[in-house]
Design a protein around this motif. Sequence first.
Motif, PDB file in Angstrom:
ATOM      1  N   GLN A   1       0.852  -1.250  -0.244  1.00  0.00           N
ATOM      2  CA  GLN A   1      -0.061   0.134   0.050  1.00  0.00           C
ATOM      3  C   GLN A   1       0.908   1.338   0.060  1.00  0.00           C
ATOM      4  O   GLN A   1       1.873   1.262   0.704  1.00  0.00           O
ATOM      5  CB  GLN A   1      -0.916   0.008   1.226  1.00  0.00           C
ATOM      6  CG  GLN A   1      -2.030   1.053   1.180  1.00  0.00           C
ATOM      7  CD  GLN A   1      -3.143   0.786   2.184  1.00  0.00           C
ATOM      8  OE1 GLN A   1      -2.576   0.020   3.301  1.00  0.00           O
ATOM      9  NE2 GLN A   1      -4.336   0.980   2.270  1.00  0.00           N
TER      10      GLN A   1
ATOM     11  N   VAL B   1      -1.510   6.532   1.389  1.00  0.00           N
ATOM     12  CA  VAL B   1      -2.712   6.084   1.707  1.00  0.00           C
ATOM     13  C   VAL B   1      -2.654   5.402   3.084  1.00  0.00           C
ATOM     14  O   VAL B   1      -3.544   5.288   3.730  1.00  0.00           O
ATOM     15  CB  VAL B   1      -3.221   5.043   0.602  1.00  0.00           C
ATOM     16  CG1 VAL B   1      -4.600   4.164   1.068  1.00  0.00           C
ATOM     17  CG2 VAL B   1      -3.267   5.891  -0.675  1.00  0.00           C
ATOM     18  N   LYS B   2      -1.515   4.479   3.338  1.00  0.00           N
ATOM     19  CA  LYS B   2      -1.402   3.959   4.739  1.00  0.00           C
ATOM     20  C   LYS B   2      -1.653   4.764   5.793  1.00  0.00           C
ATOM     21  O   LYS B   2      -2.311   4.315   6.774  1.00  0.00           O
ATOM     22  CB  LYS B   2      -0.275   3.038   4.509  1.00  0.00           C
ATOM     23  CG  LYS B   2       0.155   2.062   5.705  1.00  0.00           C
ATOM     24  CD  LYS B   2       1.281   1.314   5.278  1.00  0.00           C
ATOM     25  CE  LYS B   2       1.456   0.390   6.501  1.00  0.00           C
ATOM     26  NZ  LYS B   2       2.692  -0.607   6.290  1.00  0.00           N
TER      27      LYS B   2
ATOM     28  N   ASP C   1       8.370   7.076  -0.860  1.00  0.00           N
ATOM     29  CA  ASP C   1       8.474   5.663  -1.579  1.00  0.00           C
ATOM     30  C   ASP C   1       9.147   5.192  -2.478  1.00  0.00           C
ATOM     31  O   ASP C   1       9.884   4.218  -2.539  1.00  0.00           O
ATOM     32  CB  ASP C   1       6.644   5.536  -2.088  1.00  0.00           C
ATOM     33  CG  ASP C   1       5.723   5.026  -1.359  1.00  0.00           C
ATOM     34  OD1 ASP C   1       6.119   4.062  -0.450  1.00  0.00           O
ATOM     35  OD2 ASP C   1       4.627   5.192  -1.001  1.00  0.00           O
TER      36      ASP C   1
END
Length: 509
Positions: free
Chosen positions: A3, A7-8, A221
Amino acid sequence: MLQALAVKYRPKTFDELIGQKTVSTSLKYALNNNRLAHAYLFSGLRGSGKTSSARIFSRALVCDQGPSDTPCGTCKQCIAALEGKHIDIIEMDAASNRGLEDIQALIEQTKYAPSMARFKIFIIDEVHMLTPQAANALLKTLEEPPSYVKFILATTDPLKLPATVLSRTQHFRFKQIPQSEIQNHLKEILIKENVRFEEEALKFLARSGNGSLRDTLTLLDQAIIFCQNDISVLKITDMLGFLDPNKIKEFYHAILTKNKEKVFDFLDELKEYEASSVIDEMLFYLKESFFARSTEFSTLIYERFFRILARAKNMICDDDGFTLCVMAFMMMEASYLKEIDTQINEIEQRKAENITPKITPILEQKIEEKPKAKNAYELLLEAIYDRDYELGECFEKSTQFISYENEILTISSNATRENRTQLNKGFKLIQELLKDKLGQNAKIAVQKEMAIDESKLQSITQDPSTLSNSKLDLNSSFNELKQGAKKFNPEEDVKEALKDCFGEPQIQE
């Protein structure tokens, strides 16, 4: 499935909202004290928390334990809202549903009561993308919706919204999230994700996000993948295309130490980078050093380097190498100025240390001469120069001081042609300045300076022995001088002198 971090770690309560304390405090008070409006507008930079706040606020409104500022997260209302499946919380993207038909369908839904919650909530994202017809259709419902309906509008550009929409909503402005808060948030996430990192590297990620938490988490990320779970300064600068801070430090050191060869080497290497990126990196390094109170640069050098870098940003052109060369030369010149200032201070200090007071007899001490007082003519001339330099030059060249008695300044004049015309035009100004300097009763009297033709005096300057042999008849000469003579009249003489000096007076309209 992996994820995304954005969002997480999306905030689920107002306390988890990053960098928007003012907004969260206001919304929490409204929930706890039943001060709820029918429509809200959230505006601000992308990734600043608008949609997250709208979802938290919606869940707080429908929670079985609410409305309260802290949704329980365990009731069926909260669970459905967290999963995005609550039938009474309708989210709409105005970028893809911007037409009149879409808004009419939404208005139709407001006519029906909520199915399972106390409110029916409509979240319209990017509301500024609605067409003018759609926005106008929404106005009436937005102003007086049913009591069970709440509107939450979100936009990145509130200035594109009609004033009629703005006036019907409570407007909350989401500010750009400070880099320090983003950096602390990144640190907490990396600790939870068991990723090794250097704190200095997080500064580059926070800077690159430009105040958007979502953009920063997207970069995080990417950084975790690129750095293979070990985030370092060297790898992050390589990923983002930034310069290594150590290289910038060496560049500054070469400039301050006047190491021309090393400066040229750096300039040759920096040609591969965009000038705007290099200047931004140098500004960032200088700013960080300044706020850290580093002794690497003096206050004078900080001021000069900041000014030079700001000018360099305005000089950016197609040739990046040229811009960087000019910037480096200006900074080297500024560092030379520092050395000159230091030398001057040292010389002055040496002088102060070497001076020893001397005791001299009173008779040998020089009496300080008082400045000589200026006469009336000099005061007037000084005033004319201050007001009109050209007129002052003409006045000084064409006149001479005779006397100043009984508040009358007497001068002689030899003005002719252009000088006389210029003095005539400025005569009124000269009189005003005379009264301003010498008093309101002060007057000016002008005597025409007589030009003597020396050729006509040759006979007088001859040797007396030759006069007896000449045929000069003195009596006839005196008779010629008497011709055209008139009775002495002081007032007429003054008028004639003024006329000869300044010409006929002209009345200026």
